[in-house]
Enzyme design. Structure first.
Site, PDB file in Angstrom:
ATOM      1  N   TYR A 108     -30.291 -54.460 -19.146  1.00  0.00           N
ATOM      2  CA  TYR A 108     -30.422 -52.799 -18.701  1.00  0.00           C
ATOM      3  C   TYR A 108     -29.144 -52.199 -19.396  1.00  0.00           C
ATOM      4  O   TYR A 108     -28.199 -52.563 -19.585  1.00  0.00           O
ATOM      5  CB  TYR A 108     -30.003 -52.886 -17.013  1.00  0.00           C
ATOM      6  N   TRP A 110     -28.293 -47.846 -21.380  1.00  0.00           N
ATOM      7  CA  TRP A 110     -28.857 -46.680 -21.957  1.00  0.00           C
ATOM      8  C   TRP A 110     -28.762 -46.699 -23.471  1.00  0.00           C
ATOM      9  O   TRP A 110     -29.461 -45.913 -24.232  1.00  0.00           O
ATOM     10  CB  TRP A 110     -27.793 -45.335 -21.412  1.00  0.00           C
TER      11      TRP A 110
HETATM   12  N1  LIG Z   1     -20.294 -47.284  -8.852  1.00  0.00           N
HETATM   13  C1  LIG Z   1     -21.323 -46.821  -9.606  1.00  0.00           C
HETATM   14  N2  LIG Z   1     -21.887 -47.614 -10.654  1.00  0.00           N
HETATM   15  C2  LIG Z   1     -22.957 -47.099 -11.533  1.00  0.00           C
HETATM   16  C3  LIG Z   1     -23.453 -45.935 -11.046  1.00  0.00           C
HETATM   17  C4  LIG Z   1     -23.016 -45.138 -10.024  1.00  0.00           C
HETATM   18  O1  LIG Z   1     -23.367 -44.013  -9.683  1.00  0.00           O
HETATM   19  N3  LIG Z   1     -21.819 -45.485  -9.047  1.00  0.00           N
HETATM   20  N4  LIG Z   1     -24.625 -45.467 -11.728  1.00  0.00           N
HETATM   21  C5  LIG Z   1     -25.502 -46.461 -12.272  1.00  0.00           C
HETATM   22  C6  LIG Z   1     -26.484 -45.997 -13.222  1.00  0.00           C
HETATM   23  S1  LIG Z   1     -27.244 -44.465 -12.527  1.00  0.00           S
HETATM   24  C7  LIG Z   1     -26.650 -46.168 -14.571  1.00  0.00           C
HETATM   25  S2  LIG Z   1     -27.929 -45.629 -15.562  1.00  0.00           S
HETATM   26  C8  LIG Z   1     -25.704 -47.327 -15.244  1.00  0.00           C
HETATM   27  C9  LIG Z   1     -25.445 -47.160 -16.475  1.00  0.00           C
HETATM   28  O2  LIG Z   1     -24.834 -48.343 -17.163  1.00  0.00           O
HETATM   29  P1  LIG Z   1     -25.018 -48.618 -18.664  1.00  0.00           P
HETATM   30  O3  LIG Z   1     -26.368 -47.874 -19.289  1.00  0.00           O
HETATM   31  O4  LIG Z   1     -25.082 -50.260 -19.058  1.00  0.00           O
HETATM   32  O5  LIG Z   1     -23.853 -47.988 -19.187  1.00  0.00           O
HETATM   33  P2  LIG Z   1     -23.376 -47.596 -20.627  1.00  0.00           P
HETATM   34  O6  LIG Z   1     -21.934 -47.546 -20.780  1.00  0.00           O
HETATM   35  O7  LIG Z   1     -24.415 -46.305 -21.274  1.00  0.00           O
HETATM   36  O8  LIG Z   1     -23.918 -48.914 -21.596  1.00  0.00           O
HETATM   37  C10 LIG Z   1     -24.432 -48.885 -22.985  1.00  0.00           C
HETATM   38  C11 LIG Z   1     -23.771 -49.744 -23.929  1.00  0.00           C
HETATM   39  O9  LIG Z   1     -24.620 -49.695 -24.962  1.00  0.00           O
HETATM   40  C12 LIG Z   1     -23.858 -49.828 -26.115  1.00  0.00           C
HETATM   41  N5  LIG Z   1     -24.437 -49.313 -27.345  1.00  0.00           N
HETATM   42  C13 LIG Z   1     -24.751 -48.016 -27.531  1.00  0.00           C
HETATM   43  N6  LIG Z   1     -25.589 -47.953 -28.809  1.00  0.00           N
HETATM   44  C14 LIG Z   1     -25.960 -49.007 -29.022  1.00  0.00           C
HETATM   45  C15 LIG Z   1     -26.687 -49.727 -30.194  1.00  0.00           C
HETATM   46  O10 LIG Z   1     -27.093 -48.747 -30.828  1.00  0.00           O
HETATM   47  N7  LIG Z   1     -26.514 -50.849 -29.967  1.00  0.00           N
HETATM   48  C16 LIG Z   1     -26.286 -51.778 -29.078  1.00  0.00           C
HETATM   49  N8  LIG Z   1     -26.452 -53.173 -29.261  1.00  0.00           N
HETATM   50  N9  LIG Z   1     -25.415 -51.209 -28.300  1.00  0.00           N
HETATM   51  C17 LIG Z   1     -25.213 -50.023 -28.234  1.00  0.00           C
HETATM   52  C18 LIG Z   1     -22.610 -49.234 -25.599  1.00  0.00           C
HETATM   53  O11 LIG Z   1     -21.366 -49.334 -26.592  1.00  0.00           O
HETATM   54  C19 LIG Z   1     -22.282 -49.481 -24.107  1.00  0.00           C
HETATM   55  O12 LIG Z   1     -21.503 -50.446 -24.166  1.00  0.00           O
HETATM   56  O13 LIG Z   1     -24.341 -47.455 -14.207  1.00  0.00           O
HETATM   57  C20 LIG Z   1     -24.791 -47.478 -12.775  1.00  0.00           C
HETATM   58  N10 LIG Z   1     -23.650 -47.866 -12.275  1.00  0.00           N
HETATM   59  N1  LIG Z   2     -21.964 -36.074 -17.829  1.00  0.00           N
HETATM   60  C1  LIG Z   2     -22.634 -37.266 -17.461  1.00  0.00           C
HETATM   61  N2  LIG Z   2     -23.899 -37.013 -16.981  1.00  0.00           N
HETATM   62  C2  LIG Z   2     -24.720 -37.788 -16.422  1.00  0.00           C
HETATM   63  C3  LIG Z   2     -24.264 -39.301 -16.716  1.00  0.00           C
HETATM   64  C4  LIG Z   2     -23.070 -39.443 -17.159  1.00  0.00           C
HETATM   65  O1  LIG Z   2     -22.763 -40.647 -17.356  1.00  0.00           O
HETATM   66  N3  LIG Z   2     -22.287 -38.626 -17.625  1.00  0.00           N
HETATM   67  N4  LIG Z   2     -25.308 -40.354 -16.123  1.00  0.00           N
HETATM   68  C5  LIG Z   2     -26.783 -39.776 -16.082  1.00  0.00           C
HETATM   69  C6  LIG Z   2     -27.531 -41.017 -15.291  1.00  0.00           C
HETATM   70  S1  LIG Z   2     -27.570 -42.486 -15.832  1.00  0.00           S
HETATM   71  C7  LIG Z   2     -27.762 -40.659 -14.002  1.00  0.00           C
HETATM   72  S2  LIG Z   2     -28.803 -41.822 -13.097  1.00  0.00           S
HETATM   73  C8  LIG Z   2     -27.651 -39.223 -13.290  1.00  0.00           C
HETATM   74  C9  LIG Z   2     -27.261 -39.578 -11.854  1.00  0.00           C
HETATM   75  O2  LIG Z   2     -27.453 -38.451 -11.161  1.00  0.00           O
HETATM   76  P1  LIG Z   2     -26.843 -38.406  -9.582  1.00  0.00           P
HETATM   77  O3  LIG Z   2     -27.050 -39.583  -9.129  1.00  0.00           O
HETATM   78  O4  LIG Z   2     -27.220 -37.227  -8.988  1.00  0.00           O
HETATM   79  O5  LIG Z   2     -25.355 -38.158  -9.708  1.00  0.00           O
HETATM   80  P2  LIG Z   2     -23.741 -38.516  -8.983  1.00  0.00           P
HETATM   81  O6  LIG Z   2     -22.807 -38.014 -10.142  1.00  0.00           O
HETATM   82  O7  LIG Z   2     -23.758 -40.146  -8.912  1.00  0.00           O
HETATM   83  O8  LIG Z   2     -23.916 -37.969  -7.657  1.00  0.00           O
HETATM   84  C10 LIG Z   2     -24.042 -36.580  -7.664  1.00  0.00           C
HETATM   85  C11 LIG Z   2     -23.221 -36.079  -6.412  1.00  0.00           C
HETATM   86  O9  LIG Z   2     -23.688 -36.681  -5.097  1.00  0.00           O
HETATM   87  C12 LIG Z   2     -22.812 -36.599  -4.361  1.00  0.00           C
HETATM   88  N5  LIG Z   2     -23.008 -37.541  -3.290  1.00  0.00           N
HETATM   89  C13 LIG Z   2     -22.673 -38.833  -3.381  1.00  0.00           C
HETATM   90  N6  LIG Z   2     -23.198 -39.624  -2.179  1.00  0.00           N
HETATM   91  C14 LIG Z   2     -23.910 -38.731  -1.396  1.00  0.00           C
HETATM   92  C15 LIG Z   2     -24.355 -38.625   0.039  1.00  0.00           C
HETATM   93  O10 LIG Z   2     -24.197 -39.968   0.573  1.00  0.00           O
HETATM   94  N7  LIG Z   2     -24.630 -37.555   0.579  1.00  0.00           N
HETATM   95  C16 LIG Z   2     -24.467 -36.219  -0.101  1.00  0.00           C
HETATM   96  N8  LIG Z   2     -24.996 -35.255   0.492  1.00  0.00           N
HETATM   97  N9  LIG Z   2     -24.137 -36.109  -1.377  1.00  0.00           N
HETATM   98  C17 LIG Z   2     -23.594 -37.406  -2.030  1.00  0.00           C
HETATM   99  C18 LIG Z   2     -21.571 -36.891  -4.833  1.00  0.00           C
HETATM  100  O11 LIG Z   2     -20.407 -35.981  -4.544  1.00  0.00           O
HETATM  101  C19 LIG Z   2     -21.849 -36.599  -6.387  1.00  0.00           C
HETATM  102  O12 LIG Z   2     -21.174 -35.888  -7.301  1.00  0.00           O
HETATM  103  O13 LIG Z   2     -26.571 -38.466 -13.869  1.00  0.00           O
HETATM  104  C20 LIG Z   2     -26.887 -38.549 -15.482  1.00  0.00           C
HETATM  105  N10 LIG Z   2     -25.931 -37.511 -15.771  1.00  0.00           N
HETATM  106 MO   LIG Z   3     -28.611 -43.885 -14.192  1.00  0.00          MO
END
Ligand SMILES: Nc1nc2c(c(=O)[nH]1)N[C@H]1C(S)=C(S)[C@@H](COP(=O)(O)OP(=O)(O)OC[C@H]3O[C@@H](n4cnc5c(=O)[nH]c(N)nc54)[C@H](O)[C@@H]3O)O[C@H]1N2
Ligand SMILES: Nc1nc2c(c(=O)[nH]1)N[C@H]1C(S)=C(S)[C@@H](COP(=O)(O)OP(=O)(O)OC[C@H]3O[C@@H](n4cnc5c(=O)[nH]c(N)nc54)[C@H](O)[C@@H]3O)O[C@H]1N2
Ligand SMILES: [Mo]
Length: 750
Positions: A108, A110
């Site tokens: 998994y 991005w």
């Molecule tokens: N506590 C907490 N944890 C969370 C979340 C949260 O809200 N709270 N959010 C979750 C969510 S929504 C998501 S989507 C995940 C994201 O988690 P990930 O998608 O696993 O995080 P990234 O840092 O985007 O990891 C991408 C990796 O791919 C590598 N990469 C980039 N380009 C390439 C390439 O061309 N080839 C290869 N081989 N590698 C490459 C980058 O260096 C990086 O290490 O995290 C989750 N974890």
């Molecule tokens: N700059 C930037 N943008 C991103 C990403 C990134 O890594 N960097 N990651 C992308 C990815 S993979 C995803 S999935 C999306 C995630 O998009 P979201 O899941 O919407 O993003 P978060 O920042 O985890 O949460 C948004 C807000 O929800 C509020 N919140 C948290 N828990 C609760 C709750 O229990 N109740 C209420 N009412 N509010 C709550 C928090 O204050 C937080 O700031 O963002 C994407 N956009």
């Molecule tokens: Mo995500």
């Protein structure tokens, strides 16, 4: 020289002098380019790049391969030929001796923008040819939503792309109620890529048009200040109680749209028994919610009456469902919208993730661009994505998932490309124990990220700037030709070349490449997209022209219809894809699953830990881990623009000055955040428009355990996932529960 490249936070012009990137600028078509692009200036050609293949010393020693040293061992430099041969033969060993489900290639993450060089697609194409693997299903982003919503109203992919767009909202909505706010920082990003960042201007147009916003979140900054949103803040994880109390006011004051409910929904009567407390003796009244949410009952009563007085749109951030029982707030939001009876009216009803990614709420035409063909996974086997540590730790155990039973296989080999589990997974100390069980971990990475450091065989991958590709995604109207801006750094190879090399050792090269070079693949994929375009009545330019122009925008389509308007006008003829064809406020299907943690209608259940629960005595602060402002997840955290957002090199914990003062912490101090699962170091910043008992620590700091004498109890960079809880949302979706987490904070002095 200037080159155009595309990232998952925008398209940029990259200036290169003498082989070095010297500047990065957003393209003209982007009205609001993201500053995250600045990470490319120093982050791509950085000393953290992996210069050649490496193998962990303990792994080379054979035997049990000193697995306990994984993550804390020396690496030995090896040649490409040697590394490819050892890796390929080990994959074959596991496939032949233990079976392909013993290989975990869910991988998994991005990765980077680009349709052909997409790391996971390359990995999956390769591993499918070798007989397949255990895979992962759903996403960390929206796992609970993806499973609950098809039972209740519609498939997730339909909703994401068809729900109301900002122009419709500006024109018709009067009140926009945003659970979890509309965090602009998150709209910098969109999966697969984004060209025109429009969320900010769309919101500005909405307020000019007179839309009023309510930001329901523990932190006021989840809505930009200029939105003048009314801020309602209550305990995280209690949205269902708050929404139930709104529903209670509607029902008891005769404000629910009974007629819509009777023709367009099923199960309202059964839900009402629960709502009114007919079974458990507890009416879900504002007074009841007051003590759960820690908010004045009058706030709920006031909002409830406002909801019915005008065209109201209800939205929820994705974060709400990334929590224990995360299915419930989404189900309850749909229920509340059904009670308002405005579903299918322009600017009314509900939607999700406005403020999660930049494409949400866009009115752009959708087009399904061709992706790399990955073939079929012969094992057909997958686990819910966030159950990885569970699976590794408990082979043979069975879990429930959406009416099925899934038996965990014994994993002996992990292959990861394009993701960072030491970023994304919860309870990293638990993941560390799990990660040390398999015999082999193979990783492709451009940088020495945590996942590379926790591997046995490390292949240095190129970045998107070192290869040519096509950036195109189904939510964006543009396709971009991604130019190669610089040479592959050191001895790096693209993921495609790496898997071609592995395939060659196994006699599968021809099957893997189909005799095409990477540029022939790009052309081939463009032609396939052109066929699809024809079916939709437009023509793509030739590949040569596209390559020269660097970008192409698909023609506008006729204006989109209001989502669910047809269903509204005739629910029988235009039924939903749910079992009853209507909105399911009570689900027979889920009733049959008989899950105690996901009953048959939206229900308030206490999360495993929360501010109103018993463990709050020890750990009195709720930790939320939102997305980072200055990067995408953990990507390029080493670069200057990300580091500039830190305090003493640590990720910043935002807390209320009152909570800090009670702990003798001053702004800018270092602090230790801890609970029973782990601890990490942070720098502290104050924000008094945050609930006093809530703290925020964005994700993305590179996992840096204190490995002296193999002690992993103090993480040094401020990674929130050493603190978070690794449990499934429920037996229904088994999604991640990252936002269900209590901690304590103390001042840190060395
Ligand atoms: N506590 C907490 N944890 C969370 C979340 C949260 O809200 N709270 N959010 C979750 C969510 S929504 C998501 S989507 C995940 C994201 O988690 P990930 O998608 O696993 O995080 P990234 O840092 O985007 O990891 C991408 C990796 O791919 C590598 N990469 C980039 N380009 C390439 C390439 O061309 N080839 C290869 N081989 N590698 C490459 C980058 O260096 C990086 O290490 O995290 C989750 N974890
Ligand atoms: N700059 C930037 N943008 C991103 C990403 C990134 O890594 N960097 N990651 C992308 C990815 S993979 C995803 S999935 C999306 C995630 O998009 P979201 O899941 O919407 O993003 P978060 O920042 O985890 O949460 C948004 C807000 O929800 C509020 N919140 C948290 N828990 C609760 C709750 O229990 N109740 C209420 N009412 N509010 C709550 C928090 O204050 C937080 O700031 O963002 C994407 N956009
Ligand atoms: Mo995500």
């Amino acid at each position: 020289m200037k080159y155009q490249t595309a990232t998952q936070w925008g398209v940029y012009e990259v200036e290169v002098e003498a082989g070095r990137i010297v500047s990065v600028n957003g393209i003209r078509d982007d009205p609001d380019p993201s500053a995250i692009g600045q990470l490319l200036v120093d982050g791509i050609q950085h000393k953290t790049r992996i210069d050649q293949p490496y193998i962990r010393k303990g792994w080379l020693a054979g035997g049990d391969r000193n697995r306990m040293a994984r993550g804390n061992d020396e690496f030995v430099a090896v040649s490409w030929d040697e590394a490819l041969e050892l890796a390929a033969l080990d994959i074959k060993r596991v496939a032949d001796n233990l079976g392909n489900t013993s290989i975990f290639a869910g991988s998994y993450g991005w990765a980077s923008a680009g349709r052909f060089h997409h790391a996971q697609s390359q990995l999956h194409r390769f591993i499918n040819l070798v007989g397949g693997s255990t895979r992962a299903m759903n996403s960390y982003s929206t796992a609970a939503a993806q499973v609950i919503l098809p039972h209740v109203v519609a498939p997730w992919h339909e909703m994401e792309l068809a729900q109301p767009a900002w122009p419709e909202i500006a024109q018709h909505t009067k009140l926009f109620v945003a659970f979890g706010g509309i965090a602009l920082r998150n709209t910098q990003v969109a999966y697969g890529g984004i060209t025109e960042h429009q969320t900010k201007s769309s919101l500005q147009e909405a307020i000019t048009a007179g839309v009023r916003f309510v930001n329901i979140s523990p932190v006021a900054s989840d809505a930009p200040e200029w939105l003048n949103a009314q801020w309602i803040g209550y305990r995280p994880g209690t949205d269902v109680a708050f929404m139930l109390a709104l529903a209670y006011v509607l029902e008891t004051q005769g404000l629910a749209d009974r007629s819509f409910l009777s023709t367009h929904a099923v199960g309202y009567e059964l839900f009402c028994e629960y709502l009114l407390g007919k079974q458990d003796g507890q009416p879900k009244s504002p007074q009841w919610a007051q003590s759960i949410c820690n908010i004045d009952a009058h706030v709920i009563e006031n909002l409830a009456t406002q909801l019915v007085e005008q065209r109201t749109f209800l939205s929820a951030a994705w974060s709400l469902q990334r929590a224990h029982h995360g299915e419930q707030p989404y189900w309850m939001l749909v229920t509340l919208a059904a009670m308002l009876g405005q579903i299918g009216l322009p600017g009314g009803g509900f939607g999700f993730g406005y403020g999660a990614e930049g494409f949400i709420g866009s009115a752009w035409r959708r087009f399904n661009w061709t992706t790399l063909s990955k073939g079929r996974n012969p094992t057909g086997f997958a686990i819910p994505v966030a159950r990885i540590a569970d699976m590794l730790l408990n082979p043979g155990e069975t879990i429930h998932y959406d009416g099925q039973e899934i038996k965990y296989p014994e994993i002996d080999l992990i292959y990861w490309a394009g993701g960072n589990p030491f970023h994304h997974h919860q309870d990293l100390n638990r993941l560390v124990r799990a990660w040390r069980k398999p015999s082999t971990v193979i990783v492709n990475e451009p940088w020495w990220t945590p996942v590379a450091k926790w591997a046995d065989i490390v292949f240095p991958a190129t970045t998107a700037l070192e290869r040519e590709d096509i950036c195109a995604s189904s939510h964006d109207p543009y396709a971009h030709f991604m130019q190669q801006a610089i040479e592959p750094q050191h001895d790096a190879r693209s993921d495609h070349e790496i898997f071609t090399g592995l395939a060659k050792v196994l006699g599968l090269k021809e099957a893997f490449t189909q005799g095409r070079s990477p540029s022939q693949w790009l052309e081939h994929m463009w032609h396939q997209s052109a066929e699809r375009a024809k079916q939709q009545g437009f023509e793509l330019p030739s590949f040569a022209k596209f390559r020269q122009d660097k970008q192409y925008r698909i023609p506008e389509a006729k204006p989109r219809e209001v989502w669910l308007a047809a269903f509204r006008s005739d629910a029988k003829k235009n039924s939903l894809s749910t079992p009853s064809g209507r909105i399911e406020i009570y689900s027979e299907t889920i009733a049959e699953f008989d899950y105690a943690n996901c009953p048959a209608h939206p229900t308030w259940m206490e999360p495993a830990e929360w501010l109103g629960g018993g463990t709050a005595h020890h750990y009195p602060l709720a930790l939320l881990s939102p997305q980072p402002e200055r990067r995408l997840h953990s990507q390029l955290d080493h670069a200057a623009y990300s580091q500039a957002g830190k305090i003493n090199g640590k990720e910043v914990l935002t807390m209320h000055s009152t909570a800090a003062a009670a702990r003798g912490i001053k702004q800018g101090d270092m602090a230790r955040v801890f609970n029973d699962r782990g601890a990490c170091l942070v720098g502290v910043r104050f924000d008094d428009l945050l609930l006093v008992d809530v703290v925020l620590l964005p994700t993305g700091a590179w996992f840096k355990p204190n490995l002296a004498c193999n002690k992993i109890d103090l993480e040094l960079n401020g990674n929130p996932n050493v603190l978070t809880l690794d449990i499934g949302t429920s037996s229904l979706a088994q999604g991640p529960s990252a936002n269900t987490c209590l901690v304590e904070v103390e001042r840190y002095t060395q």
